[in-house]
Design a protein around this motif. Structure first.
Motif, PDB file in Angstrom:
ATOM      1  N   PHE A 254       0.870  -1.180   0.000  1.00  0.00           N
ATOM      2  CA  PHE A 254       0.000   0.000   0.000  1.00  0.00           C
ATOM      3  C   PHE A 254       0.901   1.222   0.000  1.00  0.00           C
ATOM      4  N   ASP A 260      -4.498   9.565   2.411  1.00  0.00           N
ATOM      5  CA  ASP A 260      -4.889   8.314   3.065  1.00  0.00           C
ATOM      6  C   ASP A 260      -4.814   8.453   4.578  1.00  0.00           C
ATOM      7  N   ASP A 290     -13.974   1.960  -5.690  1.00  0.00           N
ATOM      8  CA  ASP A 290     -13.102   2.356  -4.582  1.00  0.00           C
ATOM      9  C   ASP A 290     -12.987   1.271  -3.517  1.00  0.00           C
ATOM     10  N   HIS A 293      -9.306   0.072  -2.534  1.00  0.00           N
ATOM     11  CA  HIS A 293      -8.580   1.084  -1.782  1.00  0.00           C
ATOM     12  C   HIS A 293      -9.105   1.181  -0.343  1.00  0.00           C
ATOM     13  N   GLN A 294     -10.429   1.040  -0.167  1.00  0.00           N
ATOM     14  CA  GLN A 294     -10.986   1.112   1.186  1.00  0.00           C
ATOM     15  C   GLN A 294     -10.538  -0.071   2.034  1.00  0.00           C
ATOM     16  N   LYS A 296      -7.624  -1.415   1.862  1.00  0.00           N
ATOM     17  CA  LYS A 296      -6.274  -1.046   2.296  1.00  0.00           C
ATOM     18  C   LYS A 296      -6.336  -0.082   3.479  1.00  0.00           C
ATOM     19  N   LEU A 297      -7.233   0.895   3.393  1.00  0.00           N
ATOM     20  CA  LEU A 297      -7.366   1.846   4.498  1.00  0.00           C
ATOM     21  C   LEU A 297      -7.837   1.148   5.771  1.00  0.00           C
TER      22      LEU A 297
END
Length: 545
Positions: A254, A260, A290, A293-294, A296-297
């Motif tokens: 990531f 972020d 998305d 990516h979410q 990963k967050l």
């Protein structure tokens, strides 16, 4: 043993199905055999049914013993609708309710039918709704139609979850004035403010933590620039035995930037600011593009704040929004203006030159907001929404549209205006107390249909709209975000059929007043149901058109 009803308790379909099922326990499977009728044709003769095929599994030739039928007929339980008869028919075991008594029980006090059923405590009283698209919406042009769909769903979920007694917090606040103005125009109720200075200190702390973490973990440094920090999420998850059920299998490196970290800081602050008296769930409402990516967050937050493991993170994914027959991307503002111009054109065609001035501008805006929200919400949230922006039937009376629902709200408001005007002129008497009305005059099929399929069922619809599998395994959850829109369209269609067929405001003759008042009370219930459902969508019902 449950107490016998005193005739004042609300009636619930779910209670009826449970009690009737329990009465057959030992001979049939409880509550799974009975079902509620809903079609107008079948409601002519029955309200609940056990099909003959199901009866044959427990009774010889599907014939129910008379003593069991007598036991069903004599049931008296709080919440159970009063029954008229229970009998065997060709279709199976049939229950027909005492309809005048049910009308009276429901219409004398509508309050219980305008809120969800009492919810079962799932242990998660605090819900933080994270509308992920709002974190990076620096201007309206960056806010895509798929983002708009996620925001509309989040706005609705906040309302229905609050109705069920949850403490709901919405993040992030809207930072862009353009987006804030657009939300206001569309009727999306989301908090607006600016980030506090303390957030910068949190971000700096995150950066220092990640640098130390990478150094101590001996991770390979593949950072492409000084403003980006590379983190091996899969290594972190394996080291801490984190369950990755539901996460993308390609989730590994990531490349973390400051934006972020800012998103994680906002989420962490929201958790710190909530009252931690019970378990907390963070529900990320994310467009499908998305989603990766979410995820990963999600893991980055767990990495930087280990205590986040006590917070349940769930992801509600919204399917894409596809504009049909379009060669170029359509922005949110363009979408709104196009639908608004179509609503204006349709209204001019129907009402002529009177469509002008401030009041009509408010009407057109309300119709536009309703049309857009129904388009984006009437489809289950995981499915794709297909928008035909050239569709010719986007009118005030297209039977599948939000505008059609609004049109019928206006018809009801106009009817009550006419009644009140007639009262002031002395043609009709004042409306008597609802408990004193004689509902035996409500014999039209459409009248029972409106009560039994919609007014009585509305608390269950509200409960269903707030149901989510937050305690299930994996990270994805599903929600019934489409049920209120579908309910409103179906109710509007059946109301419209009834309204077009039945003359509610009759001649000002005393012998006709009883039936007129009973029908008007039913229409009050329909109106209250429509308005309460629209409120969960932040749509103001029309009072005239």
């Amino acid at each position: 043993m449950e107490a016998k009803p005193c005739g004042t308790e609300p009636v619930w379909v779910s209670v009826a199905l449970r009690v009737l099922g329990n009465a057959l326990e030992g001979s049939c499977a409880p509550s799974t055999v009975w079902f509620k009728e809903s079609s107008q044709k079948n409601l002519r003769s029955r309200d609940f049914l056990v099909p003959r095929g199901a009866l044959k599994k427990s009774f010889p030739d599907g014939e129910v013993p008379e003593d069991i039928i007598q036991r069903l007929t004599s049931l008296a339980v709080r919440g159970l609708p009063p029954m008229k008869k229970c009998l065997q028919s060709e279709a199976g075991l049939v229950v027909q309710l005492d309809r005048p008594a049910v009308f009276h029980r429901v219409l004398k006090d509508l309050t219980p039918y305008l809120k969800p059923l009492p919810s079962v405590d799932d242990g998660h009283d605090i819900i933080i709704l994270n509308c992920a698209a709002l974190h990076s919406s620096a201007h309206l042009d960056a806010f895509r139609l798929s983002h708009l769909r996620a925001a509309v769903l989040a706005d609705h979920l906040a309302e229905v979850l609050t109705l069920t007694g949850k403490q709901v917090y919405r993040v992030p606040t809207v930072l862009c004035k353009e987006v804030e103005g657009f939300f206001s125009q569309l009727g999306i109720s989301w908090p607006c403010s600016v980030d506090t200075p303390s957030l910068e200190d949190t971000i700096l702390g995150f950066k220092d933590f990640l640098k130390d973490y990478i150094k101590n973990s001996h991770d390979v440094d593949c950072t492409p620039s000084p403003d980006v920090i590379s983190v091996q999420l899969k290594t972190f998850a394996e080291k801490h035995n984190l369950c990755l059920q539901g996460y993308d299998s390609n989730l590994d490196f990531f490349l973390v930037n400051e934006e972020d970290l800012r998103q994680v800081a906002r989420l962490q602050r929201s958790v710190q600011e909530t009252v931690q008296t019970s378990p907390c769930t963070v529900l990320h409402i994310v467009s499908c593009e998305d989603e990766f990516h979410q995820q990963k967050l999600d893991l980055l937050w767990r990495l930087m704040i280990p205590s986040t493991g006590d917070v349940a993170q769930k992801h509600l994914i919204c399917g894409p929004v596809k504009v049909l027959n379009s060669t170029s991307p359509i922005g949110c503002s363009q979408y709104f203006q196009l639908r608004k111009s179509q609503m204006l054109e349709a209204s001019v065609m129907k009402y002529g030159e009177s469509v002008q001035g401030e009041s009509w501008n408010d009407i057109i805006n309300s119709l536009t907001s309703a049309a857009i929200k129904f388009e984006l919400m009437a489809t289950p949230h995981r499915s794709q929404v297909n928008l035909n922006l050239e569709e010719a039937n986007i009118t005030t009376k297209g039977t599948k549209s939000g505008a059609f629902v609004m049109y019928n709200c206006a018809r009801l408001a106009t009817m009550f205006d006419h009644y009140n005007g007639a009262v002031s002129q002395g043609f009709y008497p004042e409306f008597p107390p609802a408990a004193e009305l004689n509902y035996s005059s409500l014999r039209e099929e459409g009248e029972w249909l409106l009560l039994f399929n919609y007014i009585v069922m509305f608390p269950e619809v509200l409960s269903q709209s707030a149901q989510m599998s937050t305690s299930s395994g994996g990270i994805r959850v599903t929600a019934n975000t489409e049920v209120v829109c579908k309910f409103l369209v179906s109710l509007s269609m059946d109301f419209s059929c009834y309204y077009n067929r039945v003359h509610i405001l009759g001649e000002p003759l005393p012998h006709l007043f009883g039936q007129m008042f009973a029908r008007l009370q039913l229409m009050k219930a329909v109106q209250s149901t429509l308005h309460t459902a629209l409120k969960t969508l932040h749509i103001l019902p029309l009072t005239q058109i």
